[in-house]
Design an enzyme around this catalytic site. Structure first.
Site, PDB file in Angstrom:
ATOM      1  N   HIS A 103      -0.309   3.355   5.189  1.00 33.35           N
ATOM      2  CA  HIS A 103      -1.575   3.509   5.454  1.00 33.35           C
ATOM      3  C   HIS A 103      -2.670   2.455   4.925  1.00 33.35           C
ATOM      4  CE1 HIS A 103      -5.697   5.248   6.030  1.00 33.35           C
ATOM      5  NE2 HIS A 103      -5.405   5.404   6.909  1.00 33.35           N
TER       6      HIS A 103
ATOM      7  N   GLU B  43     -10.154  -3.067   4.278  1.00 34.43           N
ATOM      8  CA  GLU B  43     -11.260  -2.870   5.461  1.00 34.43           C
ATOM      9  C   GLU B  43     -12.592  -2.503   4.966  1.00 34.43           C
ATOM     10  OE1 GLU B  43     -11.312  -0.116   9.558  1.00 34.43           O
ATOM     11  OE2 GLU B  43     -10.083   0.256   7.974  1.00 34.43           O
TER      12      GLU B  43
ATOM     13  N   ARG C 289      -5.076   2.944  -0.623  1.00 32.42           N
ATOM     14  CA  ARG C 289      -5.829   4.142  -0.861  1.00 32.42           C
ATOM     15  C   ARG C 289      -5.052   5.454  -0.667  1.00 32.42           C
ATOM     16  NH1 ARG C 289      -9.026   5.583   2.565  1.00 32.42           N
ATOM     17  NH2 ARG C 289      -8.998   3.754   4.071  1.00 32.42           N
TER      18      ARG C 289
ATOM     19  N   ARG D 127     -14.997   8.436  10.217  1.00 31.51           N
ATOM     20  CA  ARG D 127     -13.780   8.720   9.959  1.00 31.51           C
ATOM     21  C   ARG D 127     -13.792  10.469  10.123  1.00 31.51           C
ATOM     22  NH1 ARG D 127     -10.496   8.623   4.088  1.00 31.51           N
ATOM     23  NH2 ARG D 127     -12.204   9.790   3.702  1.00 31.51           N
TER      24      ARG D 127
ATOM     25  N   HIS E  77      -6.974  -5.726   9.665  1.00 36.71           N
ATOM     26  CA  HIS E  77      -8.353  -5.942   9.120  1.00 36.71           C
ATOM     27  C   HIS E  77      -8.856  -7.039   8.199  1.00 36.71           C
ATOM     28  CE1 HIS E  77      -9.323  -2.521  11.801  1.00 36.71           C
ATOM     29  NE2 HIS E  77      -8.603  -1.839  10.831  1.00 36.71           N
TER      30      HIS E  77
ATOM     31  N   ASP F 190      -7.113  -1.476  18.101  1.00 40.22           N
ATOM     32  CA  ASP F 190      -7.511  -0.238  16.894  1.00 40.22           C
ATOM     33  C   ASP F 190      -8.013   0.996  17.753  1.00 40.22           C
ATOM     34  OD1 ASP F 190      -7.833   0.991  14.694  1.00 40.22           O
ATOM     35  OD2 ASP F 190      -9.225  -0.504  13.868  1.00 40.22           O
TER      36      ASP F 190
ATOM     37  N   HIS G 140      -3.162  -1.407   6.532  1.00 37.20           N
ATOM     38  CA  HIS G 140      -4.546  -1.529   6.504  1.00 37.20           C
ATOM     39  C   HIS G 140      -5.130  -1.878   5.332  1.00 37.20           C
ATOM     40  CE1 HIS G 140      -4.715   2.349   9.365  1.00 37.20           C
ATOM     41  NE2 HIS G 140      -4.956   1.193  10.037  1.00 37.20           N
TER      42      HIS G 140
ATOM     43  N   HIS H 160      -2.233  -3.947  16.811  1.00 43.05           N
ATOM     44  CA  HIS H 160      -2.815  -2.515  16.264  1.00 43.05           C
ATOM     45  C   HIS H 160      -3.525  -1.687  16.993  1.00 43.05           C
ATOM     46  CE1 HIS H 160      -3.608  -0.531  12.491  1.00 43.05           C
ATOM     47  NE2 HIS H 160      -5.003  -0.484  12.989  1.00 43.05           N
TER      48      HIS H 160
ATOM     49  N   TYR I  88       0.202   8.073  12.306  1.00 50.08           N
ATOM     50  CA  TYR I  88       0.614   8.723  11.120  1.00 50.08           C
ATOM     51  C   TYR I  88       0.235  10.391  11.401  1.00 50.08           C
ATOM     52  CZ  TYR I  88      -4.593   7.650  11.387  1.00 50.08           C
ATOM     53  OH  TYR I  88      -5.835   7.760  11.538  1.00 50.08           O
TER      54      TYR I  88
END
Length: 445
Positions: free
Chosen positions: A209, A238, A212, A81, A272, A323, A235, A58, A120
Site C-alpha cells: 500500500h 503521495e 505508511r 480519505r 504518484h 486512480d 503508492h 492504476h 486492498y
C-alpha cells in the site's frame, strides 16, 4: 484468422499515420500489417484514426462511488480519505462485482484495453475472512471478464494505519494477520486465478500500500520472498506527511527506504511519486522503475504536481492511470500530465504528443501481468481504439497531436484481442456504461 481494415492508423512506435491499413489477426495477435490495402470480404472496418488501445496503470474501482459526491466543502487528501473509507465499508463481493463490471465497461468504452487494479478490500468489515477467502478478488476477475478488459489484479499488503500505528477500525478489512499470511494468500490467489481465468485476460501482481501501510521489517520479508516474476506496485510519496513520517522513523525518504531493502528495480511501479527529492528522482531513474502518474486524481485531491519530466530524464518510465476515476479518459490524462508540467515550469512542450501517447500505452506495459499492445506491430496483441477525426474537438487537429484535442467521447470503436468490444459509446455486450453505473451505484449511500 480475422481481418481488420483501418481507414488510417498509427503503425509501429512512431508518429507516422498511414492510410488504408489492413491487419491480419490470429489468436488475438497481429500477424500481418499491410499499408495501402483494400478491405477484404468479412473484414471489420474501423473508420477514423486507429491507435493502440490505452492501458490504465492504476485503478481503485470502488473509488468511482465518490465521483461528484466529495466536492461540497474544503479539505485535503486526508478529509477525502475518510469519505473513501465509508464507501469501502459498504462493499460486498456481490455489489463490488456489479460496480466493477460497470467501471471496467466505462474504461473499455473510453479506449482502455487493460487495467492494473490496486486492490486492498480483501475481507469482511472488521477483518474476518469471507468463507471463500478470495471472494472479493474473484468478484473483480469476473467483472473484468464481463467487460472484456485485461486485468492485472494487484493484491495489496496493508498491515498498518501509519508508521508505528495499528490499522484503524475502518482499515481492518484491508489487512492480513502478518506479512507471511499475506504472502500465502497471494500465492493461493495466483494459483486460483491461473486455474480459473485465461492468462491473457487476468493475471496477478503484488502491491504494497505504502511505506505508511507496510512496516520496515515487513518490507524486508517482501524483498526476500516475493516471486521475482510478479509486478510490484506501491503508492510512493503521495503526501508530504508520508515523507516526514518516514524520515523521522527511518532516517530516509520512502524511495530511500525501498532502495535500502532492494525493492527499487525495473519491475517496480511507483504510483504518484508527487513529493520527491532530487535524490529520490535519481534513485527511481537509476533503477529503471516505472512511475505511474494519475494527473486527474492528483489534481482532484490537491496532491500536487509530480516531477514527471525530471523522472523521465533520469531514466524512469512514465505511465498513466485513472486512480480514483474523477474522470476515465486516457486523452485527458495525457494532456493533464503535460498541463501540470507547463504550470509548474512556465514552459510548453515538456512532453511531446508522442511521449504522452507512449505513457498511455506501452509506458504501462511493465506494470501489467497481462499483455498489452503498446504499438501496432506484428506479434502484438490486437488491442486498438479508433478515434473520430471530425468531431467538434478533433476537427482540424493533426492526428499525431490528438493528445491535445481528443477525449474519450471521440473514441468510436475499441478492439481487444482482435474482437470488437465497444462501439459508439456503448459496450457491445453490456450496453451503455451510464446505465450500468446508475444501477450499480444505487447500492451505495
Amino acid at each position: 484468422m480475422t481481418g481488420l481494415w483501418c481507414e488510417t492508423a498509427v503503425v509501429g512506435g512512431g508518429p507516422a499515420v498511414r492510410a488504408s491499413v489492413r491487419l491480419d489477426v490470429r489468436d488475438g495477435r497481429i500477424e500481418r500489417i499491410t499499408s495501402g490495402a483494400e478491405p477484404q470480404p468479412g473484414d471489420h472496418i474501423l473508420k477514423g484514426v486507429v491507435f493502440p488501445a490505452a492501458a490504465n496503470a492504476h485503478s481503485h474501482a470502488f473509488h468511482r462511488i465518490l465521483r461528484g459526491r466529495t466536492h461540497d466543502g474544503r479539505g485535503d487528501f486526508w478529509v477525502w480519505r475518510e469519505q473513501m473509507y465509508r464507501s469501502a465499508a459498504e462493499l460486498t463481493p456481490e455489489t463490488y462485482e456489479k460496480l466493477a463490471s460497470a467501471v471496467f465497461a466505462e474504461m473499455v468504452v473510453a479506449g482502455f484495453s487493460s487495467v492494473a487494479e490496486f486492490h486492498y478490500v480483501h475481507h469482511q468489515p472488521g477483518g474476518a475472512p469471507y468463507a471463500e477467502p478470495h471472494a472479493m478478488e474473484l468478484a473483480l476477475a469476473r467483472a473484468a471478464m464481463a467487460a472484456g478488459i485485461r486485468l492485472t489484479l494487484l493484491d495489496t499488503l496493508y498491515l498498518a494505519g501509519g508508521i508505528g500505528t495499528p490499522l484503524s477500525p475502518e482499515q481492518q478489512r484491508f489487512g492480513d494477520a502478518n506479512v507471511q499470511a499475506w504472502l500465502e494468500r497471494l500465492l493461493s490467489l495466483r494459483n486460483e486465478i491461473a486455474q480459473s481465468f485465461p492468462p491473457e485476460m487476468v493475471g496477478v501482481g503484488a502491491a504494497l500500500h505504502s511505506v505508511r501501510g507496510v512496516p520496515d521489517t515487513d518490507l524486508a520479508a517482501v524483498a526476500e520472498q516475493l516471486p521475482p516474476d510478479m509486478p510490484l506496485h506501491i503508492h510512493l510519496s503521495e503526501q508530504p506527511a508520508e515523507n516526514e513520517a518516514c524520515l523521522e522513523a527511518y532516517g530516509v525518504t520512502p524511495a530511500g527506504l525501498l532502495e535500502r531493502h532492494g525493492l527499487l528495480s525495473g519491475r517496480l511501479s511507483a504510483v504518484h511519486a508527487t513529493h520527491l527529492t532530487s535524490g529520490d528522482v535519481a534513485l527511481l531513474g537509476n533503477a529503471g522503475a516505472t512511475v505511474v502518474m494519475c494527473p486527474s486524481t492528483e489534481a482532484d485531491l490537491a496532491d500536487g504536481i509530480g516531477p514527471a519530466r525530471a523522472l523521465s530524464d533520469a531514466g524512469a518510465t512514465i505511465a498513466l492511470g485513472t486512480d480514483q476515476h474523477a474522470v476515465i479518459d486516457p486523452w485527458i490524462e495525457m494532456r493533464t500530465l503535460e498541463h501540470g508540467e507547463r504550470l509548474g515550469s512556465g514552459q510548453r512542450g515538456r512532453f511531446s504528443p508522442q511521449e504522452l501517447l507512449r505513457a498511455a500505452t506501452d509506458g504501462a506495459a511493465r506494470s501489467m501481468a497481462t499483455p498489452i499492445a503498446g504499438a501496432l506491430v506484428v506479434g502484438a496483441v490486437c488491442d486498438l481504439m479508433a478515434v473520430d477525426p471530425d468531431s467538434a474537438r478533433t476537427a482540424g487537429s493533426k492526428a499525431e497531436q490528438f493528445p491535445f484535442s481528443a477525449t474519450a467521447s471521440d473514441v468510436t470503436d475499441v478492439v481487444i484481442g482482435g474482437e470488437l468490444v465497444a462501439s459508439n459509446g456503448a459496450h457491445v455486450r453490456l450496453g451503455q456504461p451510464g446505465r450500468l453505473l446508475t444501477e450499480a451505484l444505487k447500492k451505495f449511500s
